[in-house]
Design an enzyme around this catalytic site. Structure first.
Site, PDB file in Angstrom:
ATOM      1  N   ASP A  45     -22.473   9.475   4.158  1.00  0.00           N
ATOM      2  CA  ASP A  45     -21.304   9.646   3.351  1.00  0.00           C
ATOM      3  C   ASP A  45     -21.370   8.708   2.159  1.00  0.00           C
ATOM      4  O   ASP A  45     -20.716   8.977   0.969  1.00  0.00           O
ATOM      5  CB  ASP A  45     -19.975   9.243   4.436  1.00  0.00           C
ATOM      6  N   THR A 126     -15.755  13.365   8.939  1.00  0.00           N
ATOM      7  CA  THR A 126     -17.547  13.506   8.946  1.00  0.00           C
ATOM      8  C   THR A 126     -17.577  13.477  10.634  1.00  0.00           C
ATOM      9  O   THR A 126     -18.452  13.623  11.170  1.00  0.00           O
ATOM     10  CB  THR A 126     -17.334  11.609   9.466  1.00  0.00           C
TER      11      THR A 126
END
Ligand code: AMP
Ligand code: MG
Length: 324
Positions: A45, A126
């Site tokens: 990320d 995610t």
């Protein structure tokens, strides 16, 4: 304005970020960290946000960026190893990057609203990324509160020839396309304009706490939907609507999250792709989504994305459902 430069830059950086995510997906699953709000975040990320922001800042230095991630947690003791992994990963894409550069690029995503700005989510979904399911690298350009360009790279999304990995792109007034992440010719995409509810698919989050399933199931019955809802993580759901794989996407706030508002980066990149593919997106009360206020869609309640044809009927049914 044709947005050609914005398109080229967006395609390049989103592809680079998606390839980094693919490279890291297996190794990152076991190492996810928790953010202050308990949601997971990984090296990928942060590294993907650095790559996206670096490319945008270089090409469009005056444009602020509102991104999901922020590097402040990386200064905490015990996270030195994570920090160096992030730096190492970014350096694989940008060899001249110094550690300071990488942190600055991540934090470049802390920008505020302006007459023209970008919003991005380096990995939307995610949780899907960690599970080995769908996720999306997502980026949108907003001018005067209006979405102008949206792009989604979905490395796990299956194309018709069963290869995985697609980029969806929508530009205001120019339509929507999909193209293989590995490279290839863009193909125009269109929503499926069927209106017989018995043959339509609704699509929803895999995570049951992100939308109220009881309300959605009741809505299915009222509309006469026959098929069970498809489930998919991330903004990839907008891609599914835009290419006709599904017809209806609702995001209904759960009672325990009543005041919680949606993030602009969780929707903007997908909304314009659906609109340019012929579909329609509003909130659950039929209001246009307002991207002029800040990081949240603070003037809207939930989300309704459809193939356009059924939109007003679904809104009417939601209204009846609410008052019953
Ligand atoms: P999805 O993959 O569609 O379930 O959406 C993932 C996004 O849901 C994440 O990027 C979060 O920002 C957002 N999210 C997290 N918690 C909630 C919640 N309680 N309600 C709605 N969205 C949420
Ligand atoms: Mg997200």
């Amino acid at each position: 304005m044709n947005y050609n430069q914005e398109k080229e830059v967006a395609l390049t950086i989103v592809t680079a970020a998606a390839k980094l995510c693919q490279r890291l997906q297996e190794s990152q699953a076991a190492q996810a960290l928790k953010k202050a709000d308990t949601s997971p975040v990984t090296v990928a990320d942060f590294a993907a946000q650095a790559i996206l922001c670096q490319g945008l800042a270089k090409a469009f230095p005056d444009d602020p960026i509102i991104g999901e991630e922020d590097a402040s947690m990386l200064g905490k003791p015990g996270l030195e190893g994570v920090r160096s992994q992030i730096i190492e990963q970014v350096q694989q894409s940008i060899p001249s990057a110094t550690p300071e550069n990488v942190i600055d690029w991540i934090n470049w995503g802390n920008g505020g609203i302006a007459s023209r700005y970008w919003t991005l989510d380096p990995i939307d979904g995610t949780k899907g990324f960690i599970r080995g399911d769908q996720y999306a690298v997502a980026l949108a350009l907003v001018e005067e509160g209006e979405l102008k360009l949206g792009i989604l790279a979905c490395p796990a999304f299956p194309l018709k020839n069963s290869t995985k990995g697609v980029i969806f792109l929508g530009i205001k007034g120019q339509g929507a396309v999909e193209m293989p992440l590995q490279g290839g010719t863009p193909q125009p995409i269109k929503v499926d304009q069927s209106s017989n509810f018995e043959q339509l698919y609704r699509i929803e989050s895999v995570e049951s706490v992100h939308s109220d399933r009881a309300v959605q199931t009741d809505l299915d019955q009222r509309l006469g939907l026959k098929y069970p809802a498809k489930q998919m993580d991330s903004l990839a759901k907008y891609g599914a609507i835009a290419r006709g794989d599904a017809h209806l996407y609702t995001r209904v706030p759960l009672p325990q999250f009543e005041g919680k508002k949606e993030n602009i980066w969780d929707h903007g990149p997908g909304v314009i792709i659906v609109e340019e593919a012929g579909g329609m997106v509003t909130d659950l009360d039929g209001k246009p989504l307002d991207f002029s206020l800040g990081a949240k869609l603070s003037n809207n309640r939930g989300i309704l994305a459809t193939n356009g044809v059924i939109h007003s009927q679904v809104l009417e049914t939601i209204k009846q459902q609410k008052s019953s």
